[in-house]
Design an enzyme around this catalytic site. Structure first.
Site, PDB file in Angstrom:
ATOM      1  N   SER A 188       0.866  -1.181   0.043  1.00 25.09           N
ATOM      2  CA  SER A 188       0.161  -0.180   0.170  1.00 25.09           C
ATOM      3  C   SER A 188       1.005   1.159  -0.172  1.00 25.09           C
ATOM      4  CB  SER A 188      -0.902   0.004   1.220  1.00 25.09           C
ATOM      5  OG  SER A 188      -1.936  -1.008   1.232  1.00 25.09           O
TER       6      SER A 188
HETATM    7  N1  SAH Z   1      -0.732  -4.780   4.069  1.00 24.84           N
HETATM    8  C1  SAH Z   1      -0.341  -4.843   2.718  1.00 24.84           C
HETATM    9  C2  SAH Z   1      -1.033  -4.630   1.579  1.00 24.84           C
HETATM   10  C3  SAH Z   1      -1.172  -5.740   0.491  1.00 24.84           C
HETATM   11  S1  SAH Z   1      -2.463  -5.633  -0.706  1.00 24.84           S
HETATM   12  C4  SAH Z   1       1.233  -4.344   2.605  1.00 24.84           C
HETATM   13  O1  SAH Z   1       1.402  -3.295   3.425  1.00 24.84           O
HETATM   14  O2  SAH Z   1       1.993  -4.582   1.711  1.00 24.84           O
HETATM   15  C5  SAH Z   1      -3.545  -6.512  -0.160  1.00 24.84           C
HETATM   16  C6  SAH Z   1      -3.466  -7.971   0.437  1.00 24.84           C
HETATM   17  O3  SAH Z   1      -4.703  -8.706   0.583  1.00 24.84           O
HETATM   18  C7  SAH Z   1      -2.525  -8.835  -0.469  1.00 24.84           C
HETATM   19  O4  SAH Z   1      -1.274  -9.304  -0.281  1.00 24.84           O
HETATM   20  C8  SAH Z   1      -3.731  -9.858  -0.846  1.00 24.84           C
HETATM   21  O5  SAH Z   1      -3.104 -11.292  -1.417  1.00 24.84           O
HETATM   22  C9  SAH Z   1      -4.504  -9.913   0.414  1.00 24.84           C
HETATM   23  N2  SAH Z   1      -5.905 -10.818   0.143  1.00 24.84           N
HETATM   24  C10 SAH Z   1      -6.725 -10.739  -0.805  1.00 24.84           C
HETATM   25  N3  SAH Z   1      -7.890 -11.008  -0.343  1.00 24.84           N
HETATM   26  C11 SAH Z   1      -7.502 -12.033   0.916  1.00 24.84           C
HETATM   27  C12 SAH Z   1      -8.464 -12.497   1.698  1.00 24.84           C
HETATM   28  N4  SAH Z   1      -9.555 -12.881   1.230  1.00 24.84           N
HETATM   29  N5  SAH Z   1      -7.886 -12.924   2.878  1.00 24.84           N
HETATM   30  C13 SAH Z   1      -6.301 -12.640   3.277  1.00 24.84           C
HETATM   31  N6  SAH Z   1      -5.694 -11.705   2.327  1.00 24.84           N
HETATM   32  C14 SAH Z   1      -6.088 -11.260   1.368  1.00 24.84           C
END
Ligand code: SAH
Length: 213
Positions: free
Chosen positions: A64
């Protein structure tokens, strides 16, 4: 990759920019100054790691944007020892921010590749979440509930009921809601059955996915 004084300088500048954009929680800004964001990214992004931008982290996902991480962290009003559930561990950067702020972090990721990489990376950086889990965040982590707050870091088409159920009374759920763009939404649990809703404008996230592909 190493962490150098040049990186520290860039981090200080980033924290200053976030402050100018309206982040006022000193603990959030301190965490941004401490965490080597370049080490959460592929080395080809090293030069850009301290721009206020999202970047790809593999498996079609993104880390993010720092402003978004700071904004969501600020909404949580993190206190030391708060038990926080994060949905979407991804690169682990948001996880690290919450850990450095003194929270006990439980985080769930549904992409095995990211789960594995991040589980190895965080301890190497001296960051120790309480629990990292591979699975479906729509279900939360009932075995560790209730939580002081819950943060969802992917765009959710609706508010998953299990997450509401796993919140303490007085607790906050911060979740970006919507398909293409998302409205940053916060639910505050008033009692067993009532939640107060607050909205904070538009953000853009990768989608919170329901099945495993
Ligand atoms: N907090 C992270 C943001 C990553 S983007 C950072 O700072 O890097 C969002 C993340 O949510 C991705 O890694 C994606 O694989 C995950 N995601 C999507 N759907 C999900 C679900 N149902 N359960 C858990 N994680 C999920």
């Amino acid at each position: 990759m190493k962490d150098t004084s040049k990186h520290q300088g860039l981090r200080n500048q980033l924290a200053k920019q976030l402050e100018e954009k309206g982040i006022i929680d000193k603990n959030v800004l301190e965490a941004i100054k401490k965490i080597p964001r370049h080490l959460f990214l592929n080395s080809s992004f090293e030069d850009f790691a301290y721009l206020d931008k999202a970047f790809p982290i593999g498996a079609g996902q993104t880390i993010s944007q720092p402003y978004t991480v700071a904004f969501q962290s600020q909404l949580l009003e993190v206190k030391k020892e708060h038990k926080i559930l994060e949905i979407g561990t991804g690169s682990g950067y948001q996880t690290a921010v919450l850990c450095v702020m003194g929270a006990k972090v439980f985080s769930v990721e549904r992409q095995n590749e990211l789960f594995k990489t991040t589980s190895l990376l965080l301890p190497k950086l001296g960051i120790r979440p309480k629990h990292l889990s591979f699975g479906d965040g729509y279900k939360g982590l009932p075995q560790y509930a209730p939580f002081d707050s819950i943060i969802v870091t992917a765009g959710a088409p609706f508010i998953p009921q299990p997450l509401m159920a796993q919140l303490k009374i007085g607790g906050k759920l911060v979740i970006p809601l919507g398909e293409e763009n998302q409205i940053m939404t916060m639910l505050v649990r008033k009692n067993e059955t009532q939640f107060e809703k607050h909205e904070f404008g538009e953000f853009r996230f990768v989608p919170l996915l329901e099945d495993k592909n």
